[in-house]
Design a protein around this motif. Structure first.
Motif, PDB file in Angstrom:
ATOM      1  N   ALA A  57      39.307  45.716  40.451  1.00 29.45           N
ATOM      2  CA  ALA A  57      38.504  44.620  40.983  1.00 29.45           C
ATOM      3  C   ALA A  57      38.323  44.759  42.493  1.00 29.45           C
ATOM      4  N   GLY A  58      39.348  45.268  43.159  1.00 22.62           N
ATOM      5  CA  GLY A  58      39.241  45.503  44.596  1.00 22.62           C
ATOM      6  C   GLY A  58      38.167  46.515  44.931  1.00 22.62           C
ATOM      7  N   ASP A  59      37.983  47.507  44.067  1.00 23.16           N
ATOM      8  CA  ASP A  59      36.901  48.472  44.275  1.00 23.16           C
ATOM      9  C   ASP A  59      35.546  47.780  44.273  1.00 23.16           C
ATOM     10  N   ALA A  60      35.349  46.869  43.324  1.00 19.29           N
ATOM     11  CA  ALA A  60      34.085  46.136  43.259  1.00 19.29           C
ATOM     12  C   ALA A  60      33.873  45.331  44.539  1.00 19.29           C
ATOM     13  N   MET A  61      34.914  44.674  45.018  1.00 19.70           N
ATOM     14  CA  MET A  61      34.779  43.899  46.251  1.00 19.70           C
ATOM     15  C   MET A  61      34.561  44.798  47.460  1.00 19.70           C
ATOM     16  N   SER A  62      35.181  45.970  47.473  1.00 22.30           N
ATOM     17  CA  SER A  62      34.960  46.908  48.579  1.00 22.30           C
ATOM     18  C   SER A  62      33.510  47.360  48.641  1.00 22.30           C
ATOM     19  N   LEU A  63      32.908  47.569  47.486  1.00 24.31           N
ATOM     20  CA  LEU A  63      31.483  47.923  47.458  1.00 24.31           C
ATOM     21  C   LEU A  63      30.628  46.793  48.021  1.00 24.31           C
ATOM     22  N   LEU A  64      30.899  45.577  47.590  1.00 23.31           N
ATOM     23  CA  LEU A  64      30.142  44.438  48.100  1.00 23.31           C
ATOM     24  C   LEU A  64      30.312  44.317  49.610  1.00 23.31           C
ATOM     25  N   ASP A  65      31.542  44.486  50.086  1.00 19.66           N
ATOM     26  CA  ASP A  65      31.792  44.397  51.526  1.00 19.66           C
ATOM     27  C   ASP A  65      31.028  45.481  52.285  1.00 19.66           C
ATOM     28  N   ALA A  66      31.089  46.708  51.783  1.00 18.43           N
ATOM     29  CA  ALA A  66      30.451  47.830  52.473  1.00 18.43           C
ATOM     30  C   ALA A  66      28.943  47.662  52.553  1.00 18.43           C
ATOM     31  N   LEU A  67      28.370  46.976  51.570  1.00 15.71           N
ATOM     32  CA  LEU A  67      26.917  46.795  51.521  1.00 15.71           C
ATOM     33  C   LEU A  67      26.490  45.425  52.043  1.00 15.71           C
ATOM     34  N   ASP A  68      27.447  44.706  52.636  1.00 17.67           N
ATOM     35  CA  ASP A  68      27.146  43.392  53.233  1.00 17.67           C
ATOM     36  C   ASP A  68      26.623  42.385  52.214  1.00 17.67           C
ATOM     37  N   ILE A  69      27.222  42.382  51.033  1.00 20.06           N
ATOM     38  CA  ILE A  69      26.825  41.460  49.971  1.00 20.06           C
ATOM     39  C   ILE A  69      27.941  40.431  49.807  1.00 20.06           C
ATOM     40  N   GLU A  70      27.642  39.196  50.139  1.00 20.35           N
ATOM     41  CA  GLU A  70      28.670  38.156  50.091  1.00 20.35           C
ATOM     42  C   GLU A  70      28.996  37.767  48.659  1.00 20.35           C
ATOM     43  N   ARG A  71      27.958  37.557  47.827  1.00 20.46           N
ATOM     44  CA  ARG A  71      28.158  37.123  46.449  1.00 20.46           C
ATOM     45  C   ARG A  71      27.191  37.881  45.552  1.00 20.46           C
ATOM     46  N   ALA A  72      27.595  38.075  44.292  1.00 20.98           N
ATOM     47  CA  ALA A  72      26.749  38.817  43.359  1.00 20.98           C
ATOM     48  C   ALA A  72      26.914  38.253  41.959  1.00 20.98           C
ATOM     49  N   HIS A  73      25.883  38.421  41.157  1.00 15.89           N
ATOM     50  CA  HIS A  73      26.050  38.305  39.719  1.00 15.89           C
ATOM     51  C   HIS A  73      26.838  39.536  39.267  1.00 15.89           C
ATOM     52  N   PHE A  74      27.683  39.382  38.258  1.00 15.59           N
ATOM     53  CA  PHE A  74      28.523  40.494  37.794  1.00 15.59           C
ATOM     54  C   PHE A  74      28.368  40.649  36.297  1.00 15.59           C
ATOM     55  N   CYS A  75      28.213  41.892  35.854  1.00 15.58           N
ATOM     56  CA  CYS A  75      28.174  42.206  34.429  1.00 15.58           C
ATOM     57  C   CYS A  75      29.007  43.445  34.173  1.00 15.58           C
ATOM     58  N   GLY A  76      29.969  43.356  33.268  1.00 20.18           N
ATOM     59  CA  GLY A  76      30.814  44.498  32.936  1.00 20.18           C
ATOM     60  C   GLY A  76      31.058  44.596  31.448  1.00 20.18           C
ATOM     61  N   ILE A  77      31.246  45.824  30.995  1.00 18.66           N
ATOM     62  CA  ILE A  77      31.532  46.084  29.580  1.00 18.66           C
ATOM     63  C   ILE A  77      32.963  46.595  29.426  1.00 18.66           C
ATOM     64  N   SER A  78      33.677  46.048  28.468  1.00 21.00           N
ATOM     65  CA  SER A  78      35.027  46.478  28.104  1.00 21.00           C
ATOM     66  C   SER A  78      35.939  46.411  29.327  1.00 21.00           C
ATOM     67  N   MET A  79      36.433  47.553  29.845  1.00 22.05           N
ATOM     68  CA  MET A  79      37.256  47.524  31.054  1.00 22.05           C
ATOM     69  C   MET A  79      36.498  46.882  32.205  1.00 22.05           C
ATOM     70  N   GLY A  80      35.194  47.151  32.307  1.00 24.70           N
ATOM     71  CA  GLY A  80      34.388  46.506  33.332  1.00 24.70           C
ATOM     72  C   GLY A  80      34.332  45.003  33.161  1.00 24.70           C
ATOM     73  N   GLY A  81      34.307  44.532  31.923  1.00 21.11           N
ATOM     74  CA  GLY A  81      34.331  43.099  31.669  1.00 21.11           C
ATOM     75  C   GLY A  81      35.650  42.469  32.066  1.00 21.11           C
ATOM     76  N   LEU A  82      36.752  43.168  31.809  1.00 23.16           N
ATOM     77  CA  LEU A  82      38.065  42.670  32.209  1.00 23.16           C
ATOM     78  C   LEU A  82      38.181  42.617  33.734  1.00 23.16           C
ATOM     79  N   THR A  83      37.567  43.600  34.395  1.00 21.56           N
ATOM     80  CA  THR A  83      37.489  43.580  35.860  1.00 21.56           C
ATOM     81  C   THR A  83      36.769  42.315  36.322  1.00 21.56           C
TER      82      THR A  83
END
Length: 259
Positions: free
Chosen positions: A73-99
């Motif tokens: 989950a920290g990886d996902a937040m690091s991507l958002l931070d690096a791209l200056d995205i404060e909030r996002a819609h999120f969609c994940g499958i299986s392990m991605g969904g658990l994230t």
């Protein structure tokens, strides 16, 4: 090829869609890559800025020696931070969904809404994940890749769409064994069942009626526990966005467009 370099590994990502549009972050399943979202990419990127990434140890992202669900989950937040995205819609499958569920519990301020597909708050048995991790570290991924279709797709779909089945096997076969094993160990320790009532984001749960890995019954149980959850059942097995691409796309867009 866009790469985000982090302390222990790097993340490969792709951005599609109009600049300035709301961001939709997509997180792939164990043993696949960001290419698993190609069936939905054209439709999703018409009105959303679609951010796809390879989970660490998958595709063109490098592996770390070990990880927990919080790290994924920290990886996902690091991507958002690096791209200056404060909030996002999120969609994940299986392990991605658990994230995504972890983000819903622990980082609600980063989510506009949450879509969790073919997943569960506790996926499988802990000991089985540890055994799989040990097997992969010792033997590699060839044997798992050869039988992946039995876990991922219905028997009928395997006959109807052999090219898609072979592509999915190829993603798994090309995955880093160490990265795959580390994710298995993260799944072994991950259990958010007691935390689901804390998820405040509007949530769509997508389940495959034929899914033997994360069953429709598990999705129904989550829908009864997450306060703002709704459920969509699709005629598919575990990788529902590949087996029922149009139904998946329609369910996701209907949910997003209502936000």
């Amino acid at each position: 090829m866009p790469i985000l370099k982090l302390a222990s590994h790097s993340l490969h990502y792709q951005l599609d869609g109009p600049t300035g549009a709301p961001t939709l972050l997509l997180s792939n399943s164990l043993g696949t890559t960001l290419d698993m979202w190609r069936p939905q990419l054209a439709a999703l990127s018409r009105h959303y800025r679609v951010l796809r990434y390879d989970t660490r140890g998958h595709g063109a992202s490098t592996a770390s020696a070990a990880c927990r669900l919080a790290d994924l989950a920290g990886d996902a937040m690091s991507l958002l931070d690096a791209l200056d995205i404060e909030r996002a819609h999120f969609c994940g499958i299986s392990m991605g969904g658990l994230t995504g569920l972890w983000l819903g519990v622990h980082a609600p301020e980063r989510l506009q809404c949450l879509i969790v597909s073919n997943s569960a708050a506790k996926i499988g048995a802990s000991e089985a994940w540890r055994q799989r991790a040990a097997q992969v570290r010792a033997e590699g991924l060839a044997a798992l890749a050869a039988s992946a279709h039995q876990r991922w797709f219905s028997a009928d779909f395997c006959v109807q769409a052999p090219d898609i089945v072979e592509q999915a096997r190829a993603w798994l076969a090309a995955t880093s064994p160490g990265g795959y094993a580390a994710c298995c160990e993260a799944l072994a320790d991950a259990d958010l069942r007691a935390d689901l009532p804390r998820i405040a984001a509007p949530t769509l749960l997508i389940a495959g009626q034929l899914d033997p890995v994360t069953t429709a019954a598990e999705a129904e149980a989550m829908a009864a526990t997450i306060p703002q959850a709704r459920l969509a059942l699709l005629p598919a097995s575990h990788l529902s966005n590949l087996e029922a691409p149009l139904a998946f796309e329609q369910a996701v867009l209907a949910f997003l467009d209502a936000r």
